[in-house]
Write a protein that holds these residues in place. Structure first.
Motif, PDB file in Angstrom:
ATOM      1  N   ARG A  47       0.850  -1.184   0.000  1.00  0.00           N
ATOM      2  CA  ARG A  47       0.000   0.000   0.000  1.00  0.00           C
ATOM      3  C   ARG A  47       0.885   1.232   0.000  1.00  0.00           C
ATOM      4  NH1 ARG A  47      -4.118   1.957   4.713  1.00  0.00           N
ATOM      5  NH2 ARG A  47      -4.083   4.058   3.977  1.00  0.00           N
ATOM      6  N   THR A  48       0.509   2.186  -0.771  1.00  0.00           N
ATOM      7  CA  THR A  48       1.260   3.434  -0.788  1.00  0.00           C
ATOM      8  C   THR A  48       0.397   4.545  -0.228  1.00  0.00           C
ATOM      9  OG1 THR A  48       0.556   3.928  -3.041  1.00  0.00           O
ATOM     10  CG2 THR A  48       2.638   2.745  -2.774  1.00  0.00           C
ATOM     11  N   GLY A  49       1.029   5.590   0.219  1.00  0.00           N
ATOM     12  CA  GLY A  49       0.294   6.675   0.848  1.00  0.00           C
ATOM     13  C   GLY A  49       0.608   8.006   0.230  1.00  0.00           C
ATOM     14  N   LYS A  50       0.497   9.055   1.038  1.00  0.00           N
ATOM     15  CA  LYS A  50       0.711  10.428   0.589  1.00  0.00           C
ATOM     16  C   LYS A  50       2.068  10.601  -0.069  1.00  0.00           C
ATOM     17  CE  LYS A  50      -1.910  12.223   4.458  1.00  0.00           C
ATOM     18  NZ  LYS A  50      -1.841  12.987   5.690  1.00  0.00           N
ATOM     19  N   MET A  51       3.032   9.859   0.410  1.00  0.00           N
ATOM     20  CA  MET A  51       4.379  10.012  -0.109  1.00  0.00           C
ATOM     21  C   MET A  51       4.587   9.179  -1.369  1.00  0.00           C
ATOM     22  SD  MET A  51       6.529  10.312   3.379  1.00  0.00           S
ATOM     23  CE  MET A  51       7.721  11.490   2.778  1.00  0.00           C
ATOM     24  N   GLY A  52       3.548   8.451  -1.816  1.00  0.00           N
ATOM     25  CA  GLY A  52       3.591   7.737  -3.068  1.00  0.00           C
ATOM     26  C   GLY A  52       4.161   6.335  -3.009  1.00  0.00           C
ATOM     27  N   ARG A  53       4.619   5.888  -1.841  1.00  0.00           N
ATOM     28  CA  ARG A  53       5.171   4.541  -1.739  1.00  0.00           C
ATOM     29  C   ARG A  53       5.193   4.106  -0.286  1.00  0.00           C
ATOM     30  NH1 ARG A  53      10.699   5.489  -0.252  1.00  0.00           N
ATOM     31  NH2 ARG A  53      11.171   7.652  -0.580  1.00  0.00           N
ATOM     32  N   GLU A  54       5.340   2.793  -0.125  1.00  0.00           N
ATOM     33  CA  GLU A  54       5.507   2.277   1.227  1.00  0.00           C
ATOM     34  C   GLU A  54       6.928   2.585   1.667  1.00  0.00           C
ATOM     35  OE1 GLU A  54       5.450  -2.024   3.267  1.00  0.00           O
ATOM     36  OE2 GLU A  54       3.658  -1.488   2.117  1.00  0.00           O
ATOM     37  N   LEU A  55       7.057   3.087   2.861  1.00  0.00           N
ATOM     38  CA  LEU A  55       8.372   3.504   3.357  1.00  0.00           C
ATOM     39  C   LEU A  55       9.036   2.408   4.173  1.00  0.00           C
ATOM     40  CD1 LEU A  55       7.545   7.128   4.523  1.00  0.00           C
ATOM     41  CD2 LEU A  55       8.594   6.412   2.377  1.00  0.00           C
ATOM     42  N   LYS A  56      10.340   2.321   4.045  1.00  0.00           N
ATOM     43  CA  LYS A  56      11.106   1.409   4.881  1.00  0.00           C
ATOM     44  C   LYS A  56      11.269   2.042   6.254  1.00  0.00           C
ATOM     45  CE  LYS A  56      13.766  -0.823   1.288  1.00  0.00           C
ATOM     46  NZ  LYS A  56      15.111  -1.214   0.832  1.00  0.00           N
ATOM     47  N   VAL A  57      11.091   1.228   7.262  1.00  0.00           N
ATOM     48  CA  VAL A  57      11.252   1.712   8.632  1.00  0.00           C
ATOM     49  C   VAL A  57      12.118   0.741   9.413  1.00  0.00           C
ATOM     50  CG1 VAL A  57       9.098   3.027   8.748  1.00  0.00           C
ATOM     51  CG2 VAL A  57       9.090   0.640   9.398  1.00  0.00           C
ATOM     52  N   SER A  58      12.752   1.265  10.433  1.00  0.00           N
ATOM     53  CA  SER A  58      13.467   0.440  11.402  1.00  0.00           C
ATOM     54  C   SER A  58      12.760   0.621  12.736  1.00  0.00           C
ATOM     55  CB  SER A  58      14.938   0.850  11.485  1.00  0.00           C
ATOM     56  OG  SER A  58      15.059   2.198  11.872  1.00  0.00           O
ATOM     57  N   PHE A  59      12.955  -0.336  13.624  1.00  0.00           N
ATOM     58  CA  PHE A  59      12.263  -0.327  14.907  1.00  0.00           C
ATOM     59  C   PHE A  59      13.253  -0.342  16.057  1.00  0.00           C
ATOM     60  CE2 PHE A  59       9.490  -2.450  11.857  1.00  0.00           C
ATOM     61  CZ  PHE A  59       8.333  -1.717  12.003  1.00  0.00           C
ATOM     62  N   ASP A  60      12.784   0.181  17.176  1.00  0.00           N
ATOM     63  CA  ASP A  60      13.555   0.133  18.409  1.00  0.00           C
ATOM     64  C   ASP A  60      12.562  -0.039  19.548  1.00  0.00           C
ATOM     65  OD1 ASP A  60      15.698   0.215  20.150  1.00  0.00           O
ATOM     66  OD2 ASP A  60      15.950   2.385  20.049  1.00  0.00           O
ATOM     67  N   GLY A  61      12.849  -0.963  20.453  1.00  0.00           N
ATOM     68  CA  GLY A  61      11.985  -1.154  21.609  1.00  0.00           C
ATOM     69  C   GLY A  61      11.998   0.066  22.508  1.00  0.00           C
ATOM     70  N   VAL A  62      10.871   0.356  23.115  1.00  0.00           N
ATOM     71  CA  VAL A  62      10.783   1.490  24.041  1.00  0.00           C
ATOM     72  C   VAL A  62      11.445   1.084  25.358  1.00  0.00           C
ATOM     73  CG1 VAL A  62       9.220   2.998  25.329  1.00  0.00           C
ATOM     74  CG2 VAL A  62       8.665   2.344  22.979  1.00  0.00           C
ATOM     75  N   ARG A  63      12.352   1.910  25.817  1.00  0.00           N
ATOM     76  CA  ARG A  63      13.034   1.680  27.089  1.00  0.00           C
ATOM     77  C   ARG A  63      13.374   3.035  27.703  1.00  0.00           C
ATOM     78  NH1 ARG A  63      15.721  -0.096  22.805  1.00  0.00           N
ATOM     79  NH2 ARG A  63      17.782   0.679  22.353  1.00  0.00           N
ATOM     80  N   GLU A  64      13.998   3.025  28.851  1.00  0.00           N
ATOM     81  CA  GLU A  64      14.235   4.283  29.572  1.00  0.00           C
ATOM     82  C   GLU A  64      14.979   5.322  28.748  1.00  0.00           C
ATOM     83  OE1 GLU A  64      15.356   4.567  33.634  1.00  0.00           O
ATOM     84  OE2 GLU A  64      14.423   2.640  34.104  1.00  0.00           O
ATOM     85  N   LYS A  65      15.933   4.899  27.931  1.00  0.00           N
ATOM     86  CA  LYS A  65      16.747   5.875  27.193  1.00  0.00           C
ATOM     87  C   LYS A  65      15.970   6.574  26.064  1.00  0.00           C
ATOM     88  CE  LYS A  65      18.975   3.564  23.373  1.00  0.00           C
ATOM     89  NZ  LYS A  65      20.203   3.374  22.667  1.00  0.00           N
TER      90      LYS A  65
END
Length: 131
Positions: A1-19
């Motif tokens: 699926r593509t959106g306003k930016m015209g394509r699906e974006l690559k993302v990276s993830f990080d777990g939520v922690r204190e820092k």
């Protein structure tokens, strides 16, 4: 699926922690008119496998915060909030955040249900091992 930016974006993830939990706090305040209690953010840190931040080209663009209620035999995961910055909506980031959390749930044999805490009806999103 593509959106306003015209394509699906690559993302990276990080777990939520204190820092990085303050990044989640600022992100949520930027698109929701709700000030969540400190407990929401503390829970997000405790359950960092489920609570995630999403980055596109090192820019924080979305997040999901969860908490888990465990008993001896089973557990329920509650999605407290999920959101993506307006400029990045419609690019598949919210779906990726949700799928990342659901994939983590599948790896935890105690989690039997995932619920969206914001829904008055406690919308059940996923149920395992019930068949």
């Amino acid at each position: 699926r593509t959106g306003k930016m015209g394509r699906e974006l690559k993302v990276s993830f990080d777990g939520v922690r204190e820092k990085n939990v303050n990044s989640l706090r600022v992100l949520i305040l930027s698109f929701f008119p709700i000030k969540y209690s400190d407990k929401v953010y503390q829970d997000a840190c405790i359950f960092e496998d489920f609570s995630q931040l999403a980055y596109h080209t090192d820019v924080l663009v979305g997040g999901i915060a969860c908490r888990c209620e465990k008993t001896e035999k089973a557990a329920k995961l509650y999605i407290m909030t999920i959101g993506v910055l307006p400029a990045y909506r419609g690019c598949g980031i919210g779906s990726k955040l949700l799928n990342k959390t659901l994939d983590a749930c599948k790896k935890d044999s105690k989690i039997q249900e995932v619920r969206w805490a914001a829904c008055d009806l406690s919308l059940e999103l996923f149920r395992w091992r019930q068949c």
